[in-house]
Every structure is written in structure tokens, then in C-alpha cells.
Design an enzyme around this catalytic site. Sequence first.
Site, PDB file in Angstrom:
ATOM      1  CG  ASP A   1      39.927  41.372  32.510  1.00  0.00           C
ATOM      2  OD1 ASP A   1      40.940  41.122  32.730  1.00  0.00           O
ATOM      3  OD2 ASP A   1      39.034  42.189  33.515  1.00  0.00           O
TER       4      ASP A   1
ATOM      5  CG  HIS B   1      36.154  45.460  31.886  1.00  0.00           C
ATOM      6  ND1 HIS B   1      35.114  45.045  31.676  1.00  0.00           N
ATOM      7  CD2 HIS B   1      37.955  45.031  32.217  1.00  0.00           C
ATOM      8  CE1 HIS B   1      35.707  44.155  32.530  1.00  0.00           C
ATOM      9  NE2 HIS B   1      36.571  43.922  33.126  1.00  0.00           N
TER      10      HIS B   1
ATOM     11  CG  ASP C   1      35.805  40.676  32.670  1.00  0.00           C
ATOM     12  OD1 ASP C   1      34.770  39.867  32.661  1.00  0.00           O
ATOM     13  OD2 ASP C   1      36.414  41.085  33.579  1.00  0.00           O
TER      14      ASP C   1
ATOM     15  CG  ASP D   1      29.817  44.165  32.429  1.00  0.00           C
ATOM     16  OD1 ASP D   1      28.640  44.951  31.542  1.00  0.00           O
ATOM     17  OD2 ASP D   1      29.758  43.229  32.951  1.00  0.00           O
ATOM     18  NE  ARG D   2      34.654  47.273  36.145  1.00  0.00           N
ATOM     19  CZ  ARG D   2      34.663  47.947  37.505  1.00  0.00           C
ATOM     20  NH1 ARG D   2      34.318  49.217  36.730  1.00  0.00           N
ATOM     21  NH2 ARG D   2      34.373  47.216  38.332  1.00  0.00           N
TER      22      ARG D   2
ATOM     23  CG  ASN E   1      34.743  38.947  36.339  1.00  0.00           C
ATOM     24  OD1 ASN E   1      35.593  39.058  35.974  1.00  0.00           O
ATOM     25  ND2 ASN E   1      34.255  39.841  37.592  1.00  0.00           N
ATOM     26  CG  HIS E   2      33.018  42.729  34.113  1.00  0.00           C
ATOM     27  ND1 HIS E   2      31.928  42.860  34.329  1.00  0.00           N
ATOM     28  CD2 HIS E   2      33.600  42.057  35.071  1.00  0.00           C
ATOM     29  CE1 HIS E   2      32.452  43.940  35.216  1.00  0.00           C
ATOM     30  NE2 HIS E   2      33.904  43.556  36.307  1.00  0.00           N
TER      31      HIS E   2
ATOM     32  CG  HIS F   1      38.641  36.465  33.521  1.00  0.00           C
ATOM     33  ND1 HIS F   1      38.974  37.319  32.897  1.00  0.00           N
ATOM     34  CD2 HIS F   1      38.086  37.249  35.044  1.00  0.00           C
ATOM     35  CE1 HIS F   1      38.723  39.111  33.500  1.00  0.00           C
ATOM     36  NE2 HIS F   1      37.757  38.750  34.768  1.00  0.00           N
TER      37      HIS F   1
ATOM     38  NE  ARG G   1      39.280  40.827  42.240  1.00  0.00           N
ATOM     39  CZ  ARG G   1      39.221  41.035  40.849  1.00  0.00           C
ATOM     40  NH1 ARG G   1      38.198  42.179  40.613  1.00  0.00           N
ATOM     41  NH2 ARG G   1      40.384  41.163  40.424  1.00  0.00           N
TER      42      ARG G   1
ATOM     43  CG  HIS H   1      39.494  38.757  38.112  1.00  0.00           C
ATOM     44  ND1 HIS H   1      38.525  39.598  37.439  1.00  0.00           N
ATOM     45  CD2 HIS H   1      39.446  38.253  38.653  1.00  0.00           C
ATOM     46  CE1 HIS H   1      37.417  39.260  38.472  1.00  0.00           C
ATOM     47  NE2 HIS H   1      38.374  38.408  39.634  1.00  0.00           N
TER      48      HIS H   1
END
Length: 560
Positions: free
Chosen positions: A266, A268, A313, A316-317, A345-346, A413, A462, A489
Site C-alpha cells: 500500500d 495510499h 491501494d 485514498d487517505r 480494496n481502495h 492485496h 474490519r 492491506h
Amino acid sequence: MSVSSSETESLNPASPAPNTPALSSPEIQSLSIRDVADEDRELAGKIKAEANKAFTGHNFTAAVKLYSEAIQLNPADATLWSNRAAARTKLEEYGFALADASKAIDINPKYAKAYYRRATCYLQLTKPQMAVLDFKKVLALEPRNDTVRAQLTATQKLVRKIEFEKAIETEEEKNAVERCLEIIGEGGCEVESDYTGPKMQKSEDGKFTITQGFVTQMIDWFKEGKKIPRRFAWEIILGAYAQFTKEESLVQISLGEGETCDVIGDVHGTFESLSLATNESHGFVIGQFYDLLHLYSLTGVPKADHYLLMNGDLVDRGSWSIEVILIAFAYKWLYPNRMFINRGNHEAKEMNRTYGFEGEAKHKHGEQTYKLFAHVFTTMPLATLVSATEKPRNVDSKTILSPEGFKRYFIVHGGLFSKDNVTLDDVRKIPRIGRQPGQEGLMCELLWTDPQEAPGRGPSKRGVGISFGPDVTRAWCTLNGVTGIIRSHEVRPDGYAIEHEGLCTTVFSAPNYVDQVGNKGAYIRIDASGDLRYTQFEAQPHPPMKPMAYAIGGLANLVM
């Protein structure tokens, strides 16, 4: 953030790698609300103070462990459950955090903070309608809480937006790729005449092409805080799209003599992770964009004997997701057989809406650009099988090899499945284009599941997917002739962690995640014999741009 950068390497198996998995969160058990002895209450209070100190020091795993010890002593204290919910939220264990907050509410139905924490869990789980109910409950208890009132208003706005988008969706609507090509054909997306930045070249047929020189100049342009024209962004996205649609849901890479593949976890939207993609000095830096650039300086760019594999990923964030994804997609277009990108997943609509990428894409390049990204994300492969072709070294009786007798790694992921006997061919045949991961099924589980220390399978911490134990991992690897699983992840303090008796390795490449966790980043290099080398790196300094600056629905105020 101001930390120095240093890189450390360890070679498997000569040097033991860090074995620091995240706290294994067992299924929340119902504790009886009993009479609590004074000495237990007093001891629980002391442990709570230690937990609070760990929490404020950003040691959230230790905080969860200490709050759990205090709960065992005094399960009737709602603040302990609520505080553990807060710590679990920091660890992204939203399913467990939701249950803890609900337990606190059961104990004390007038505990406003517990409703607030449950609302934040619902937001993180992309269930804003449920968050609205809890925010309203907080305001009923604390009518002068203007912060929560603002978050309620923002969340209600998000709910209306979602409902509106659902109402206008039609089966006949053109997909975003077709619409963008149509707009380009009509002359509706030309490069602005006053643009002075890096320019794409055109081929003899008049179409734009991608070069390493353009990518290098684009990175420098981004580092000056500038953006490329929408047309160039579309060309890059469409260039990557053309390559993704040629690939199956399970991509296969074979490493020949002298070839290596670097697996990146990730990032992000953390631009610092990618810094200096051409191994040159580029001067000053802006924001977490630079972690990514720094990471590329360590891995090097894709080339004839070197593959890059980004394991989902990318967005995002962080607040430089556009820059991160455009650079990665540019490399996919430029080096289609050496640059590979798994979906995370993002890379999904619901997550992008909640965690900032939708807002960022629309702010920087407009709504149609976001729609284009959203569709192209669905074309990204779900997993990659990296196979060695040279005689394996460091083999013992437990090593699992391919039918041909070589090491190979399943790179995904999230992780494994809720049922047994899923084969590589099952993964290869998953229909993905135009589809979102959803809440169940093989695609969802590939992108969402996590390893656990306990054997068997358990509920997801989660709230989406499952957790799978070391026995599940060994059975699946044995069935499919896979030497190990490499997944991402989850944050790991050292940037990576070897788990499940060496069969499951987590790699995470966003150091000092969302500017607070303090973790290292890492990547994994696989060579032609299947040996793994781990490289760690520290976060890079950046100006004060907070994570999730483009998030909507109140989440920007909730980050870490």
C-alpha cells in the site's frame, strides 16, 4: 513530520526478518456484567491509565491489549469498551471497534462518546446512513456540540449524494472510457494554450505517446505543486486501460536468469513513497507524494530485467493520490510487460467516495476524470503469480514448490477465501471488468481478508471479509503448489512481517502511515530462484498537508 531517511536490508533466510504481526484480535466474547470487587476496579483503573498513555503515544496495538486486560477486571466500565473501540479504529479494525462501541452503549445508553465512536465506525465501513442515526443520538445528549453537528450535516449531505447517484444510474449509460473517447473525438478535451509544462509527443498517426522523458518531467512538475492538463491525464489513464484489459484476473510473471521483481505494498496516495523515479536528485519535496518517489528511487524503474508490481491501494487517505496513480499508470502504459498493478480494496467506488480520492480527482481534473478512473479501476487484475525459473535455494521439507519444482508466489492485496479448494484457475476466471468488490465472494475476499494467528477462519476485524489462519494458508498453498502468499492491506511496524510459518508475508509501503503511525515502509525483491530480499525505508519530510484533505462526509476530521 521531520524524520531522516535510512534504508536497511535483510536477506532471507540468512538474516531473520521481523516477525511482528498486528495484534490478533479474537472474536469479541460476551463478558458477564458482574459485581466488581474494589481491588479489581482499582487495578483496572491503573491499567486504563497505561492504555491511555500507549494510545496517546500512537502504540495502538499495546493500547488494545491493555484495555482488554482492564475489561477483564471491570467489564461494567463503559469507558473501557469505548476506549478500546477508539484504539481498534486506529488499527482499522472497524468491525471489532463497532462491537466495542455497541457494548459501551449497552452498558450506558447515555454515553455520548460511545455513540460518536460507533458513528465513526459506520463511516469507515461506508455505512453513512447508520452514522447519521448515531450522530443524532450524540446531539440529543449534547445539543451544543457544534463539531458533531457539522459532521452530521456533512454525513447527511453524503447520504443524499449517494441516493441521487443511484437514482440517475441507468443501464444504457455509456461507460466512462467510451464517453471520454467521444469527448476527445469531438475536440472537447484539448490541451490549454497557456500550458507551459511537460508535453507529450505525438506519433505519425497524430496520437499521443508516452516516453520516459515525459514521465520524468511530469514528476518534476508535480513536485512544484502543479498539475498536468486533463487531456494528458486522460491519455495516461486510457493508456493503462488498454493494457489492463489485455490481462486476466490472475496475471503470471516468470522470472528468467538475472531478472527480479519488486513487490510494493500500500502507498495510499503518499507521494513521498515514490520519490526520485529515475535515481536522480529532484530538489525539494511536497507532501507524502515523496515517500512514493523515494520508494521508486530504491526499486528503480521497470526495465528489461526488472519488474515492478504494485499490490493495490495506490489511492485514498493520502492527499496526492492523483499524482501517485498517474505516475503508476504512466509506467504501465510505457512498460506494459514490466509494470504490473493489482487492484486493492481502495480501488473501488465506495472507498473512493469515503476516503478522499473521488473528491481529489474531481477537484484536480473534474468529474468525468473521476468516472474514468472508477471504470479503469475495475479493469485492474486481482492477483499476480510470480514464478521463479531457476533451481530453488534454501529448500527444506516444508517448502512448497510448483508442479515443475520451482518457487512461486501468489501476490494479492488482501488474502485467502472463506471456502476451501479455491484454485488458481478459479481466480483467473473471476469476471472483474465493470464490477465492484461488493461485500462477499471471491473478488471481495481477495481484496479484503486478513491473516490471523488462530487456526481456521474467523470474523473480519474490519467488518468485511474474513480472517484466515495458518492451517488455511498451508492447505491452500499445498493445493495450488504455491511457495507463499505475499499480501498487503495492513500496516506493519517494520514495513513487513513474515507470518503463518513463513507462508504468508505482509508488505506495507506507506511509512508513517497517515502521518501518525510511525511505521517503516518496505518492499520485497524476488529473484529468479525465488529468494526474497526485504528492504525497509523511513518516511520523507513534507510540508503540512493533512491526509484525506479531499474526504467528504466528515471523515477528513476523523483521520487518525
